[in-house]
Scaffold this motif. Structure first.
Motif, PDB file in Angstrom:
ATOM      1  N   HIS A  98      -1.311 -10.474  10.169  1.00 39.46           N
ATOM      2  CA  HIS A  98      -0.610 -10.105  11.391  1.00 39.46           C
ATOM      3  C   HIS A  98      -0.501  -8.605  11.618  1.00 39.46           C
ATOM      4  O   HIS A  98       0.376  -8.141  12.338  1.00 39.46           O
ATOM      5  CB  HIS A  98       0.781 -10.773  11.391  1.00 39.46           C
ATOM      6  N   ASP A  99      -1.377  -7.853  10.979  1.00 40.06           N
ATOM      7  CA  ASP A  99      -1.449  -6.414  11.256  1.00 40.06           C
ATOM      8  C   ASP A  99      -2.906  -5.996  11.119  1.00 40.06           C
ATOM      9  O   ASP A  99      -3.521  -6.205  10.070  1.00 40.06           O
ATOM     10  CB  ASP A  99      -0.578  -5.623  10.286  1.00 40.06           C
ATOM     11  N   SER A 100      -3.440  -5.423  12.165  1.00 35.69           N
ATOM     12  CA  SER A 100      -4.881  -5.159  12.195  1.00 35.69           C
ATOM     13  C   SER A 100      -5.324  -4.184  11.110  1.00 35.69           C
ATOM     14  O   SER A 100      -6.409  -4.305  10.550  1.00 35.69           O
ATOM     15  CB  SER A 100      -5.278  -4.628  13.567  1.00 35.69           C
ATOM     16  N   ARG A 101      -4.469  -3.207  10.775  1.00 39.79           N
ATOM     17  CA  ARG A 101      -4.862  -2.246   9.747  1.00 39.79           C
ATOM     18  C   ARG A 101      -4.865  -2.881   8.370  1.00 39.79           C
ATOM     19  O   ARG A 101      -5.771  -2.687   7.561  1.00 39.79           O
ATOM     20  CB  ARG A 101      -3.925  -1.040   9.777  1.00 39.79           C
ATOM     21  N   ASP A 102      -3.816  -3.673   8.119  1.00 39.50           N
ATOM     22  CA  ASP A 102      -3.771  -4.388   6.852  1.00 39.50           C
ATOM     23  C   ASP A 102      -4.938  -5.363   6.758  1.00 39.50           C
ATOM     24  O   ASP A 102      -5.522  -5.560   5.692  1.00 39.50           O
ATOM     25  CB  ASP A 102      -2.445  -5.171   6.739  1.00 39.50           C
ATOM     26  N   TYR A 103      -5.293  -5.941   7.897  1.00 36.71           N
ATOM     27  CA  TYR A 103      -6.383  -6.900   7.944  1.00 36.71           C
ATOM     28  C   TYR A 103      -7.702  -6.230   7.535  1.00 36.71           C
ATOM     29  O   TYR A 103      -8.445  -6.751   6.699  1.00 36.71           O
ATOM     30  CB  TYR A 103      -6.499  -7.474   9.356  1.00 36.71           C
ATOM     31  N   VAL A 106       3.885   0.650   2.644  1.00 37.16           N
ATOM     32  CA  VAL A 106       3.998  -0.489   3.551  1.00 37.16           C
ATOM     33  C   VAL A 106       3.796  -1.794   2.782  1.00 37.16           C
ATOM     34  O   VAL A 106       3.106  -1.836   1.775  1.00 37.16           O
ATOM     35  CB  VAL A 106       2.973  -0.439   4.708  1.00 37.16           C
ATOM     36  N   MET A 107       4.443  -2.838   3.310  1.00 41.10           N
ATOM     37  CA  MET A 107       4.109  -4.164   2.805  1.00 41.10           C
ATOM     38  C   MET A 107       2.985  -4.664   3.703  1.00 41.10           C
ATOM     39  O   MET A 107       3.110  -4.667   4.923  1.00 41.10           O
ATOM     40  CB  MET A 107       5.326  -5.097   2.863  1.00 41.10           C
ATOM     41  N   ALA A 108       1.863  -5.011   3.099  1.00 42.96           N
ATOM     42  CA  ALA A 108       0.696  -5.351   3.908  1.00 42.96           C
ATOM     43  C   ALA A 108       0.669  -6.839   4.213  1.00 42.96           C
ATOM     44  O   ALA A 108       0.728  -7.677   3.320  1.00 42.96           O
ATOM     45  CB  ALA A 108      -0.574  -4.934   3.173  1.00 42.96           C
ATOM     46  N   THR A 129       0.832  -1.199   0.000  1.00 43.41           N
ATOM     47  CA  THR A 129       0.000   0.000   0.000  1.00 43.41           C
ATOM     48  C   THR A 129       0.867   1.249   0.000  1.00 43.41           C
ATOM     49  O   THR A 129       1.826   1.353   0.768  1.00 43.41           O
ATOM     50  CB  THR A 129      -0.919   0.032   1.234  1.00 43.41           C
ATOM     51  N   LEU A 130       0.506   2.176  -0.862  1.00 45.75           N
ATOM     52  CA  LEU A 130       1.209   3.462  -0.932  1.00 45.75           C
ATOM     53  C   LEU A 130       0.342   4.554  -0.329  1.00 45.75           C
ATOM     54  O   LEU A 130      -0.881   4.506  -0.424  1.00 45.75           O
ATOM     55  CB  LEU A 130       1.489   3.848  -2.387  1.00 45.75           C
ATOM     56  N   ALA A 131       0.984   5.548   0.261  1.00 43.37           N
ATOM     57  CA  ALA A 131       0.259   6.743   0.689  1.00 43.37           C
ATOM     58  C   ALA A 131      -0.187   7.488  -0.566  1.00 43.37           C
ATOM     59  O   ALA A 131       0.495   7.429  -1.596  1.00 43.37           O
ATOM     60  CB  ALA A 131       1.174   7.621   1.531  1.00 43.37           C
TER      61      ALA A 131
END
Length: 996
Positions: free
Chosen positions: A406-411, A400-402, A323-325
């Motif tokens: 194991h990451d709530s935001r990526d989830y 970020v690498m999503a 994901t990119l900003a």
RNA sequence: GCCCAGCUGGCGGAAUGGUAGACGCGCUGGUCUCAAACACCUGUGGGAAACCGUGCCGGUUCGAGUCCGGCGCUGGGUACCA
């Protein structure tokens, strides 16, 4: 002879001022002690009782330390640049300088009345050219410095230039802009002056660089985050946008690690240190490059890749998208033609949202697919590239690498857009991630589905992953900080001019001998029509050497306060910001008292500048303040009246035509009347409710007299000065406004009108301000000082309530009577009695009372427990009164102990005892253990509620002797429940501590 | 969500693991006063008492407001920080 505090206090304040009693000496045999208060911004409203709380505490310590033989530096000054004076100038045209001077005069008057022992000869004002000359000088030092990572400190820029000339920048290890290009010595020499300047700018610690700011076009200025509410400006309600602007900034990030490490050596509260740690926000991880795979794009960018920062390199096999900003520089080039419209729309929308707005609805998941892919470096699989505004451009790499498993935001993002979720850490209870569970974020468990990482614990997997990433040249271990560089320029008038001018578009710092660069006069304090800062209004005549433009931004509020503690050491120095000799003498601040709201602002910047000045060798200390205490806030206690207003009228009685008087109900009636909401009224019988409410107001009314009028009531602030114990002074209230002249009060069963109350911030608009002047007028400053300290622990916030003040005031009167009353025949009212002091030998009991007090008071002050020490004074004076003790040998030491708290009355009584010198120079008495041991103590001790024994002690024993007795009594203690006595003994706590 | 601090009478608050509620406010009763105010003196956690009491549950200890584990509430700070 009465305790005439008014006369006493004004006399002694004059005496201290004329004799310069509290002037600090710059040297001598005594050890030094530096007590500092956070200096105030002199606001137009003056001081309320909350402001002096910290000053009283620091003054007690300062006075105590003087008694204890220290050479005390206890200065005061004003942080006199700032927004309110400028705002006032914009509205009225009055020069902020004049407003500021008036406010300072008022502050000084109020401070003097409280009887502080400040050394006023050292006063500083940040808005004085003699002061800000040196703020500008420090700015120039920072501008002329770069941060050398190899020596881990700031160095003069000349050493960098020397290096460039010798070797180019390839070997330079500096904190600098990320996009600095590599060059050789030959290339450096070939650069134009402008090119060289631009390169140096990327290294300077004070630099002109691009930064995202909150820009308000209508107001023509940058706004701080707290000046924005819901995406629009607080003032005027204009939209605010995030804008990339050229701004002066400070590379505080260069000091991130040292600011973190330095905290360990400081005696500050853990919560404050924690706040700074969180603010700095260190996180360790690794950078990792993902190669872009789209064949169509690759033709244009042969080696296009996305770099991400992650703290979880171990989960690299769980990556299911990147994901990119929205602001990421590659967004445009990565977007495929078929996704172009959607991406552009998304980016525009994201851009127009302020950062604050973006943070406000963090739960809302938004994003868009670019159409492009990267290749997973280890699996070789295609990984889609998305854009999402949960990724911040300003942190890490903006990408970020999503790893949704194991990451709530990526989830959340993956769930929302239906992207795959690959589990790689077996951590959840059953080993597999269930649908409802969400992500498993803990750094615990064994790796699965991860090729060469399989079976490893998370920690080991991290190490191995980083090693492999570095090995393959995909990235390297990296530390990221949340801390950002500090924006230093403000488009304001009332601040220090930044001492820089522009020649051929190159910024140059002024020379030292050209300082101060004085703030020019302007016709208006607003920005210009084309959005330039107010200083641009002076630009036609305000130029360097008559031709070059100065910088038109001014410094932020924190500039002047970041070094003021050093200026107090040498406030009059015209040739240096402060002399090395004096900074070597005074060193650090030993005790710093101020509000906790400065935890991540001022207290971080002042530490930054201190470290910087140390790097350059101007001072020897690394941290500004050894010990820091945050005094609590004193809140206001607001009072309310409840005004009735008609809710429904029945037209049958034509009450519409009735001219209703202004009516108020008391708190209890207000609660009853408003228990039903509007909709409930509609559901129920309105007429019935009307009757109920009317009867509440007028119990004697007959039903047929009742008009069908219903009411609601609403709360209005009422001035707390016309309310006593929540009872309204009705006459004063009616006189306060024309409208209230004929007001009617419904008070229910009782006669008094009882107001409501609530604890709120003390402020003019809430009519709950109590000023120190009011209190000093009624009870005197000594009482004010004692009461503020007596209110509760210094660090705790608490509402102001004047009710208990008679207690401490009565204590001072009682003390006075020890000197003046004949101490016999009981209490005499206002009987005129003479000073009555005896030179008799004190009794053992009297000595015990005194020495107990000396010991406790000293301990209490050392641990900043001022409220308990006042209690101990009260106990002491009560005991002496009971003993009718008017003996000099007791009262004299007592006065010295008390003088830090109540300086005026103790000075006066000290004089009455025949002393010519001020009490502030008297040495603090030393307690004698001998008098502290109890004459006889019966101390019942029980074990398990079954065994009891009584310890009896003979008179006048030292603690060692008591301990010996207790040890001797060991064998008398037995447990009835059969347990072996482990360690024995208990001793009366007031005599010795527990003996093991 | 995360971090920090706190939770004790009617109120503000005291208590290095050792008689919980010091000290002050408020309230009781009393002295002084024609009276009031001021001042001074009494008493004041609950309960008639046995006893019960420091937000809740458990633990360590001869002994816990205090130490340990968990929970609740209040206040503050901070936040898509990868």
């Amino acid at each position: 002879m009465e305790y005439n505090f008014k006369e006493i206090e004004s006399n002694w304040q004059k005496y201290w001022a004329t004799n310069k009693t509290f002037a600090a000496k710059d040297g001598g045999d005594k050890p030094k002690y530096y007590v500092l208060d956070m200096f105030p911004y002199p606001s137009g409203a003056g001081l309320h009782v909350g402001h002096p709380l910290g000053y009283i505490a620091s003054d007690i310590v300062a006075r105590y330390k003087r008694h204890k033989g220290f050479n005390v530096l206890h200065p005061m000054g004003y942080d006199s640049f700032g927004l309110p004076a400028e705002q006032y100038a914009i509205q009225t045209g009055q020069h902020p300088k004049i407003t500021t001077e008036q406010n300072i005069a008022r502050y000084r008057e109020q401070l003097d009345k409280i009887g502080f022992s400040f050394d006023w000869d050292r006063e500083v004002r940040t808005s004085n050219p003699e002061y800000y000359k040196w703020t500008q000088w420090i700015f120039i030092q920072i501008f002329n410095s770069w941060y050398n990572n190899s020596s881990n400190k700031a160095e003069n820029i000349s050493s960098l230039i020397t290096e460039f000339e010798a070797n180019g920048n390839t070997k330079v290890n500096a904190v600098c802009d990320e996009d600095v290009k590599q060059f050789t010595a030959a290339e450096w020499k070939a650069f134009s002056e402008k090119e060289q300047s631009d390169i140096l700018m990327a290294y300077r610690i004070a630099y002109l660089g691009e930064a995202y700011v909150n820009w308000c076009p209508q107001l023509g200025t940058v706004l701080a985050n707290d000046e924005i509410k819901d995406g629009v400006s607080e003032r005027g309600g204009y939209p605010v946008e995030r804008k990339l602007m050229k701004q002066w900034s400070m590379r505080i990030t260069a000091y991130a690690q040292r600011l973190l490490d330095g905290l360990d050596s400081l005696d500050w509260t853990e919560s404050l240190k924690e706040a700074q740690r969180n603010w700095i926000g260190k996180s360790e991880g690794t950078s990792l490059k993902f190669k872009v795979s789209n064949s169509s794009l690759i033709t244009h960018h042969s080696s296009l890749h996305i770099e991400v920062f992650t703290t979880r390199p171990d989960t690299v096999f769980g990556v299911s998208f990147v994901t990119l900003a929205p602001e990421h520089e590659l967004v445009t080039s990565l977007t495929t033609p078929e996704n172009k419209a959607a991406v552009e729309a998304y980016v525009t929308q994201a851009k127009n949202r302020s950062e604050r707005e973006r943070q406000a609805d963090v739960n809302k998941i938004t994003g868009v697919f670019t159409g492009s892919y990267v290749i997973h470096p280890f699996t070789g699989k295609q990984v889609p590239i998305w854009i999402g505004d949960y990724v911040l451009a300003g942190y890490g790499t903006g990408a970020v690498m999503a790893v949704p498993a194991h990451d709530s935001r990526d989830y959340g993002f993956a769930k929302h857009f239906g992207l795959p979720i690959l589990e790689v850490v077996a951590g959840s209870a059953n080993g597999t991630l269930s649908e409802v569970e969400g992500s498993y974020d803990a750094k615990e468990g064994k790796l699965i589905n991860s090729d060469f990482l399989n079976g490893l614990e998370v920690k080991e997997a991290m190490k191995k992953a980083i090693a492999e990433i570095e090995n393959q040249g995909l990235g390297k271990g990296k530390i990221n900080y949340r801390l950002r560089d500090a924006v230093f320029g403000r488009q304001r008038y009332w601040g220090e001019p930044i001492p820089v001018y522009y020649k051929n578009d190159i910024p140059y710092a002024l020379n030292e001998n050209e300082l101060p660069l004085v703030l020019p006069e302007v016709d208006k304090y607003l920005p210009t029509e084309d959005g330039e800062p107010p200083l641009a209004r002076a630009a036609s005549s305000w130029k360097y050497e008559g031709k070059y433009d100065y910088e038109h931004s001014t410094m932020p509020g924190w500039a002047g306060s970041s070094w003021y503690f050093l200026r107090y050491m040498d406030a009059a120095n015209g040739s240096a910001f402060t002399s090395k000799k004096l900074t070597d003498y005074w060193q650090q601040v030993d005790l710093y008292i101020g509000g906790s709201e400065h935890a991540t602002g001022h207290l971080l910047y002042v530490r930054f500048w201190t470290k910087f000045l140390k790097d350059l060798g101007y001072i020897a200390i690394d941290e500004p303040a050894k010990k820091l205490i945050n005094q609590g806030m004193i809140q206001g206690r607001s009072n309310f009246v409840y005004r009735l207003s008609p809710l429904f009228r029945y037209s049958e009685l034509e009450t519409d035509k009735v001219n209703l008087p202004v009516m108020f109900v008391t708190k209890s009636l207000h609660d009853k009347i408003n228990t039903n909401s509007l909709s409930d009224f509609e559901k129920n019988n309105i007429k019935e409710q009307s009757i109920i409410n009317f009867k509440l107001l007028n119990p004697s009314a007959k039903e047929e007299e009742i008009g069908f009028l219903n009411f609601k009531s609403h709360a209005l602030h009422v001035d707390v000065n016309i309310v006593q114990n929540d009872v309204l002074n009705q006459a004063a209230f009616m006189a306060s406004r024309d409208e209230y002249k004929h007001a009617i009060f419904f008070t229910g069963e009782i006669e008094d009108y009882i107001c409501g109350h609530e604890v709120e911030k003390m402020s003019k608009s809430k009519y709950n301000v109590v000023t120190p002047d009011d209190i000093a007028e009624k009870f005197g400053s000594d009482t004010l000082r004692l009461y503020e300290m007596f209110l509760g622990p210094l660090e705790q916030s608490k509402p102001w309530n004047t009710n208990g003040i008679t207690g401490v005031h009565g204590f001072l009167k009682k003390l006075w009577r020890l000197f003046y009353s004949p101490l016999q025949g009981g209490a005499q009212g206002a009987g005129d009695v003479a000073l009555n002091i005896s030179n008799d030998e004190p009794t053992k009991a009297e000595l015990k009372t005194l020495h107990k007090t000396i010991k406790k008071i000293a301990e209490d002050i050392e641990r900043f427990s001022f409220n308990t020490s006042i209690s101990n004074f009260m106990i002491c004076v009560n005991e002496l009164t009971d003993a009718k003790c008017n003996k000099r040998a007791i009262l004299e030491p007592l006065l010295i102990c008390l003088s830090p708290y109540a300086p005026h009355i103790t000075e006066e009584l000290w004089k009455q005892l025949g002393h010519n010198e001020s009490i502030s120079t008297a040495p603090f008495p030393i307690h004698n253990e001998e008098f502290l041991v109890a004459d006889s103590v019966n101390y019942p001790v029980s074990f398990n509620g079954k065994v009891k024994f009584t310890l009896e002690l003979a008179a006048t024993l030292t603690s060692q002797e008591v301990e010996a007795i207790v040890r001797a009594n060991e064998q008398t203690i037995k447990f009835l429940d059969g347990k072996e006595p482990k360690k024995v003994i208990v001793v009366p706590k007031k005599i010795v501590n527990m003996v093991v």
